[in-house]
Scaffold this active site. Structure first.
Site, PDB file in Angstrom:
ATOM      1  CB  SER A 231      -5.340  27.184 -19.683  1.00 26.36           C
ATOM      2  OG  SER A 231      -5.899  25.932 -19.398  1.00 26.36           O
TER       3      SER A 231
ATOM      4  CG  ASP B 187       2.818  23.522 -15.473  1.00 28.71           C
ATOM      5  OD1 ASP B 187       3.547  23.575 -14.463  1.00 28.71           O
ATOM      6  OD2 ASP B 187       1.736  22.912 -15.486  1.00 28.71           O
TER       7      ASP B 187
HETATM    8  O1  PMV Z   1       0.078  17.392 -19.186  1.00 30.57           O
HETATM    9  P1  PMV Z   1       1.004  18.545 -19.140  1.00 30.57           P
HETATM   10  O2  PMV Z   1       1.217  19.199 -20.443  1.00 30.57           O
HETATM   11  O3  PMV Z   1       0.677  19.495 -18.054  1.00 30.57           O
HETATM   12  O4  PMV Z   1       2.449  17.956 -18.795  1.00 30.57           O
HETATM   13  C1  PMV Z   1       2.650  17.093 -17.735  1.00 30.57           C
HETATM   14  C2  PMV Z   1       4.091  16.772 -17.612  1.00 30.57           C
HETATM   15  C3  PMV Z   1       4.395  15.854 -16.433  1.00 30.57           C
HETATM   16  O5  PMV Z   1       5.802  15.729 -16.365  1.00 30.57           O
HETATM   17  C4  PMV Z   1       3.796  14.486 -16.661  1.00 30.57           C
HETATM   18  C5  PMV Z   1       3.864  16.414 -15.127  1.00 30.57           C
HETATM   19  C6  PMV Z   1       4.640  17.581 -14.550  1.00 30.57           C
HETATM   20  O6  PMV Z   1       4.060  18.309 -13.740  1.00 30.57           O
HETATM   21  O7  PMV Z   1       5.826  17.749 -14.850  1.00 30.57           O
END
Ligand code: PMV
Length: 324
Positions: A112, A156
């Protein structure tokens, strides 16, 4: 000329490659149909005004000259820093009023904060009539995330900007759309909120203790993501499921799975999923299972039977867009 605009951006689920992606390896990420929406208006007063009820921010105000300083409520950090970074880069001369609302609970770990950041950057580009490429939105939004939390791969942000399903690598140096329309997933929420930065730090401690071991795990994760991209594009779910299980094994080696996630993962596998793994940093949040249409219900029930909360999502949805 618009002085007000509404923009939305999707949340995300990481399919494979978490953690290793922080260290330059590829990951696969898909945008999901739970969107963050921002109504952004230019106002004459030289202030930022923010309303974000979902994260308990009410009638928040700050002069533009003070952005980024003092105490900032948790729910306002990304938005405030996004406005600050945009203002510094593009000479923002007016104040900004923002109303954020989210279709998903921030606790699910669907990204989010990143989706909110992307909404703000996109909205300001549009309101100021500055032509922008998707990479321009990505770069400003990713800088914002790094300014706020100091770490993160940016996958993300890429999902929120570009949408679809992507192979992402090297802080955004590689962002390649996958040729697949949707992935048949069942999502299970563990009920436990995970903190991404804490988990990244935990893994870092392990990597300092056993550098060669952990580097080897990252290499294997990178290699399986390359295989998985081909399997995904060929809709070879059996192979993709097997690679998801392998990835879960490697995440267990990093120590980021927890018994609740493992229970849900094994329940999904037992109910006939092609494969299942945690999705994201671990320590809580969600797991994903790959299941054919005729198994969707039975896999969902199996996850519910071990107290997981099933969340129905569509994958591969559109990236950031102007709503009206
Ligand atoms: O926790 P999330 O869904 O934001 O995923 C983190 C994934 C990681 O590889 C651990 C961190 C990243 O920024 O890539």
């Amino acid at each position: 000329m618009h002085s007000s605009i509404t923009v939305s951006a999707p949340g995300k689920l990481i399919l494979l490659g978490e953690h290793a992606v922080v260290y330059g390896k590829p990951c696969l990420v898909t945008a999901v149909n739970q969107r963050m929406t921002a109504k952004v208006s230019l106002i004459p007063e030289q202030i930022l005004k923010l309303e974000a009820a979902d994260v308990q921010v009410h009638a928040y105000q700050k002069p533009l000259t003070e952005l980024g300083g003092g105490t900032i409520p948790k729910g306002a950090r990304f938005v405030e820093m996004a406005v600050k970074n945009f203002a510094e880069k593009h000479a923002l001369k007016q104040g900004v009023s923002i109303d954020m609302s989210s279709a998903f609970k921030a606790t699910f770990g669907f990204g989010s904060s990143s989706a909110a950041t992307v909404c703000i950057v996109k909205a300001l580009f549009e309101l100021l009539h500055i032509k922008q490429a998707q990479k321009d939105i990505f770069d400003l939004a990713y800088k914002t995330v790094l300014d706020v939390q100091g770490k993160g791969s940016g996958f993300d942000i890429a999902a929120a900007v570009y949408g679809g399903t992507l192979l992402f690598m090297n802080g955004g140096a590689v962002i390649v759309p996958c040729k697949v329309s949707s992935v048949p997933l069942v999502i299970g929420y563990s009920g436990i909120k995970a903190d991404t930065v804490t988990l990244i730090d935990q893994v870092k401690v392990k990597a300092e203790k056993y550098p060669a071991v952990i580097a080897g795990i990252y290499d294997q994760m990178g290699a399986l993501v390359e295989h998985a991209k081909t399997a995904l594009e060929e809709e070879d779910w059996e192979t993709l499921g097997e690679l998801m299980n392998t990835n879960q094994g490697l995440l267990e080696c990093l120590g980021v799975s927890i018994s609740k996630l493992s229970e849900m993962i094994w329940a999904a596998r037992g109910a006939g999923a092609f494969g299942a793994k945690l999705s994201g940093a671990g320590g809580g949040d969600c797991m994903i299972a790959l299941a054919s249409k005729d198994r969707h219900k039975i896999v969902s029930s199996a996850i519910e039977n071990v107290e997981g909360e099933v969340i129905e999502v569509e994958t591969g949805v559109e990236g950031v867009r102007v709503e009206k």
